[in-house]
Design an enzyme around this catalytic site. Structure first.
Site, PDB file in Angstrom:
ATOM      1  N   SER A  21      -3.662   0.628   1.126  1.00 25.84           N
ATOM      2  CA  SER A  21      -4.888   1.176   1.725  1.00 25.84           C
ATOM      3  C   SER A  21      -4.624   2.091   2.919  1.00 25.84           C
ATOM      4  O   SER A  21      -5.305   3.119   3.057  1.00 25.84           O
ATOM      5  CB  SER A  21      -5.843   0.045   2.109  1.00 25.84           C
ATOM      6  OG  SER A  21      -5.197  -0.948   2.869  1.00 25.84           O
ATOM      7  N   ASP A  24      -8.934  -7.059   4.522  1.00 26.20           N
ATOM      8  CA  ASP A  24      -8.224  -7.381   3.286  1.00 26.20           C
ATOM      9  C   ASP A  24      -7.158  -8.434   3.559  1.00 26.20           C
ATOM     10  O   ASP A  24      -5.968  -8.171   3.454  1.00 26.20           O
ATOM     11  CB  ASP A  24      -7.609  -6.070   2.751  1.00 26.20           C
ATOM     12  CG  ASP A  24      -6.745  -6.281   1.525  1.00 26.20           C
ATOM     13  OD1 ASP A  24      -6.918  -7.302   0.851  1.00 26.20           O
ATOM     14  OD2 ASP A  24      -5.886  -5.422   1.265  1.00 26.20           O
TER      15      ASP A  24
END
Length: 280
Positions: free
Chosen positions: A100, A164
């Protein structure tokens, strides 16, 4: 516990869903000229070698990004995400998968900022090395949940907060709700994107109920399952819970989810879910 390494799971079906949603949110934020902050609470190492020992051992990417790599009917809304992956594989061979933070770095503009946090002692130096020459980025080693207190609100009053965690311990399911609550009190107009794995459905139901109890509005759930829920060990599905989603995101995912499910789960099992946990 710090045993979790994303390198075993890089590029799997959960990453495809997570990074598709992340890319669409970033593209929506870029529609306004004003800068924004990208804050990643559990950033990982940044780049993952798919031919490396960890990825080869599980082979999860073969049922994830590899299934999209040669598709010739890619929907236009997937282009930002796949272009980011292609940027790290210039020869056309799928060798690396960007996590990410690297997808964000590829998509962000010069005026935007990145705040990245990673606690793992092996992954943090790798992440820091990836961003050593990027003046837009600040890389910290520490507890990602604390950044939701320390770094919000951003000066620009615009931002995407990606949460996350590895969910190594059961308390992570409560910690993410508390972290979002802490961040939202400081920055109620930010976009919060929470990734979750479905290992035991009851854990997700409990987490969603606790989110509802916070009183936060505009919470959208996006989920993709590769097999039915089960009491057996292993992740059957994953999802993204998005607070303050861009106005186009629901329609974009309504179109993308069936396509992704058909490509990632050709056997036709599992399900997709797109619904408001809490509306306006």
């Amino acid at each position: 516990m710090l045993s979790y390494r994303h390198s075993f799971h890089a590029g799997n079906h959960a990453d495809v869903l997570k990074h598709t949603v992340q890319s669409l949110i970033i593209e929506a934020l870029k529609e306004k000229e004003k800068p924004f902050l990208y804050l990643d609470t559990h950033a990982g190492a940044g780049r993952y070698q798919l031919s490396g020992e960890h990825a080869e051992r599980t082979g999860e990417y073969l049922e994830g990004i590899a299934r999209l790599w040669q598709c010739d009917d890619i929907p236009e809304t997937l282009t930002p995400y796949l272009d980011a992956v292609k940027a790290f594989n210039p020869g056309g061979q799928l060798r690396y998968y960007p996590g990410s933070p690297l997808i964000a770095r590829h998509l962000l503009r010069p005026q935007d900022k990145l705040q990245l946090t990673e606690l793992h002692p092996s992954d943090y130096p790798l992440l820091r090395g990836e961003f050593s020459k990027d003046k837009r980025a600040m890389v910290s080693r520490g507890d990602g949940y604390q950044q939701l207190k320390a770094k919000l609100p951003p000066v620009s009053r615009r931002g995407l907060i990606l949460i996350d965690p590895p969910y190594e311990i059961k308390t992570d399911y409560q910690a993410v709700v508390q972290g979002i609550s802490d961040g939202y009190k400081r920055f109620a107009t930010g976009v919060y994107a929470l990734w979750y794995p479905v290992v035991l459905r009851q854990q997700i139901k409990r987490m969603i109920h606790e989110l509802e109890e916070t009183g936060i509005r505009r919470i959208l759930q996006i989920e993709l399952a590769v097999r039915p829920d089960s009491d057996q060990r292993g992740m059957s599905a994953s999802g993204m819970i998005v607070i303050n989603p861009p106005w186009k995101l629901e329609q974009q995912m309504a179109e993308l989810l069936p396509w992704l499910h058909a490509r990632l789960v050709p056997e036709g099992i599992g399900h997709t879910r797109l619904e408001w946990i809490v509306p306006e």
